[in-house]
Write an enzyme that holds these catalytic residues in place. Structure first.
Site, PDB file in Angstrom:
ATOM      1  N   MET A  42      42.094  80.121 -81.267  1.00 15.21           N
ATOM      2  CA  MET A  42      42.787  80.317 -79.993  1.00 15.21           C
ATOM      3  C   MET A  42      42.042  79.595 -78.872  1.00 15.21           C
ATOM      4  SD  MET A  42      44.483  84.076 -80.123  1.00 15.21           S
ATOM      5  CE  MET A  42      43.024  85.016 -79.716  1.00 15.21           C
ATOM      6  N   HIS A  49      33.341  78.837 -84.000  1.00 17.08           N
ATOM      7  CA  HIS A  49      34.499  78.009 -84.356  1.00 17.08           C
ATOM      8  C   HIS A  49      34.041  76.679 -84.961  1.00 17.08           C
ATOM      9  CE1 HIS A  49      36.269  80.353 -80.823  1.00 17.08           C
ATOM     10  NE2 HIS A  49      37.113  80.638 -81.797  1.00 17.08           N
ATOM     11  N   MET A 196      29.023  85.646 -81.798  1.00 20.74           N
ATOM     12  CA  MET A 196      29.714  84.800 -80.813  1.00 20.74           C
ATOM     13  C   MET A 196      31.190  85.150 -80.793  1.00 20.74           C
ATOM     14  SD  MET A 196      27.987  81.081 -80.989  1.00 20.74           S
ATOM     15  CE  MET A 196      26.232  80.899 -80.740  1.00 20.74           C
TER      16      MET A 196
HETATM   17  P1  AMP Z   1      39.746  83.031 -82.537  1.00 23.04           P
HETATM   18  O1  AMP Z   1      39.763  81.796 -81.709  1.00 23.04           O
HETATM   19  O2  AMP Z   1      38.985  84.156 -81.938  1.00 23.04           O
HETATM   20  O3  AMP Z   1      41.116  83.406 -83.017  1.00 23.04           O
HETATM   21  O4  AMP Z   1      38.926  82.670 -83.847  1.00 23.04           O
HETATM   22  C1  AMP Z   1      39.287  81.586 -84.656  1.00 23.04           C
HETATM   23  C2  AMP Z   1      38.498  81.620 -85.925  1.00 23.04           C
HETATM   24  O5  AMP Z   1      37.109  81.558 -85.619  1.00 23.04           O
HETATM   25  C3  AMP Z   1      38.712  82.922 -86.721  1.00 23.04           C
HETATM   26  O6  AMP Z   1      38.760  82.615 -88.102  1.00 23.04           O
HETATM   27  C4  AMP Z   1      37.481  83.717 -86.388  1.00 23.04           C
HETATM   28  O7  AMP Z   1      37.116  84.647 -87.382  1.00 23.04           O
HETATM   29  C5  AMP Z   1      36.450  82.599 -86.290  1.00 23.04           C
HETATM   30  N1  AMP Z   1      35.287  83.048 -85.514  1.00 23.04           N
HETATM   31  C6  AMP Z   1      35.292  83.668 -84.315  1.00 23.04           C
HETATM   32  N2  AMP Z   1      34.038  83.985 -83.945  1.00 23.04           N
HETATM   33  C7  AMP Z   1      33.226  83.561 -84.940  1.00 23.04           C
HETATM   34  C8  AMP Z   1      31.814  83.598 -85.157  1.00 23.04           C
HETATM   35  N3  AMP Z   1      30.984  84.144 -84.276  1.00 23.04           N
HETATM   36  N4  AMP Z   1      31.326  83.078 -86.300  1.00 23.04           N
HETATM   37  C9  AMP Z   1      32.151  82.515 -87.219  1.00 23.04           C
HETATM   38  N5  AMP Z   1      33.496  82.446 -87.064  1.00 23.04           N
HETATM   39  C10 AMP Z   1      34.028  82.958 -85.955  1.00 23.04           C
END
Ligand code: AMP
Length: 296
Positions: A42, A49, A196
């Site tokens: 997102m 990410h 994070m």
């Molecule tokens: P989001 O933008 O929050 O929807 O996250 C996108 C992807 O990044 C999802 O698969 C999350 O699980 C992954 N993600 C978010 N935070 C972390 C993190 N700290 N470490 C690894 N992956 C992450």
């Protein structure tokens, strides 16, 4: 969409916003013999990410990162409107880790008028986030399936950080025969342990100090298990104590669960995942830790 198509630097990934542009780029990459890796996000990107992009690059010849703040996974009272949108910075980050293509669709292209089909998420979506955020996983499953269909990815990369989300997607792919392999990559943390998250930027300096209690509590649970504690309730008590000491009082759940079903586990006789969701100030944070053992 040419004004959005980046061409300023050779390492800047191409930005596309329409399904047809995405399909054409993926088709060309596949014709060139590349496997397609997909990293759905997102935006408001951080090292977590980017670690997924790196994982994709190590396995796939062509990596597509998507940036879409998906309205269907937010309840009306949640933070959809104020969710951080930082496209320019995100493109720079994606350039630095050499993503090949960025797909950032407009809301009306993802959900045109009359679009009414939704994915009923699997059983593993019921508890925890599913209870706290009704409709959330229906929105997640729907947008992820749409992205899988749009990108025709061979492999898709998700973070352990959103443990239940990864479990939901894994099961959806299995149940609906989606030909995309799912990889779940380790949670990337700040030096002090805080997982994070794009939402960490909502935290004030004081809340940022409080927030580290989530990972501290998870580490304590792991240490207790390593020291022989087998009662899940004792781990939950200890976590609650750490959160209370940090003045974190709005706890949605602390749970010790089976890694596959996400059902609560009373005794640590096999691997478990410890889940936490809590509010720090106005910001809802989640974190988790897998405890593998030895747990005999
Ligand atoms: P989001 O933008 O929050 O929807 O996250 C996108 C992807 O990044 C999802 O698969 C999350 O699980 C992954 N993600 C978010 N935070 C972390 C993190 N700290 N470490 C690894 N992956 C992450």
């Amino acid at each position: 969409m040419s004004e959005l198509t980046s061409s300023s630097s050779p390492s800047t990934p191409k930005l596309v916003t329409t399904a047809s542009e995405l399909r054409a780029a993926v088709r060309a990459a596949r014709a060139a013999g590349c496997a397609i890796g997909l990293v759905p996000t997102m935006g408001a990107l951080h090292e977590g990410h980017l670690s997924l992009v790196q994982a994709s690059r190590s396995e796939c010849g062509f990596t597509v990162a998507t940036i879409f703040v998906n309205p269907t996974q937010f309840a009306p009272h949640e933070d959809f409107d104020k969710y951080p949108r930082t496209l320019d910075a995100d493109l720079e980050s994606l350039a630095s880790c050499h993503a090949d293509l960025v797909f950032a669709p407009r809301r009306e292209d993802m959900y045109p008028a009359g679009c009414s089909t939704l994915v009923q998420p699997p059983q593993v979506a019921q508890r925890w986030e599913g209870e706290c955020r009704p409709g959330h996983f229906q929105g997640v499953a729907t947008v992820v399936l749409k992205l899988f269909n749009l990108a025709q990815a061979d492999v898709a990369f998700f973070g352990h950080k959103d443990y239940q989300q990864a479990a939901v997607i894994r099961r959806m792919v299995q149940d609906l025969n989606v030909p995309t392999e799912i990889r779940v990559c380790p949670t990337v943390r700040e030096p002090d342990g805080l997982a994070m998250s794009s939402r960490n930027r909502y935290l004030s300096a004081g809340e940022r100090q409080q927030a580290v209690a989530l990972s501290r509590a998870l580490r304590l649970a792991e240490q207790m298990a390593a020291g022989g504690e087998r009662h899940a309730a004792k781990l939950v008590e200890a976590i609650d104590r750490v959160l209370a000491e940090a003045q974190i009082r709005r706890i949605d759940y602390v749970a010790v669960v089976d890694p596959d079903t996400l059902e609560p586990v009373p005794e640590l006789t096999r691997p478990v995942v410890v889940l936490i969701a809590a509010r720090v100030g106005g910001t809802r944070l989640i974190d988790n830790w897998r405890i593998d053992g030895p747990l005999a």
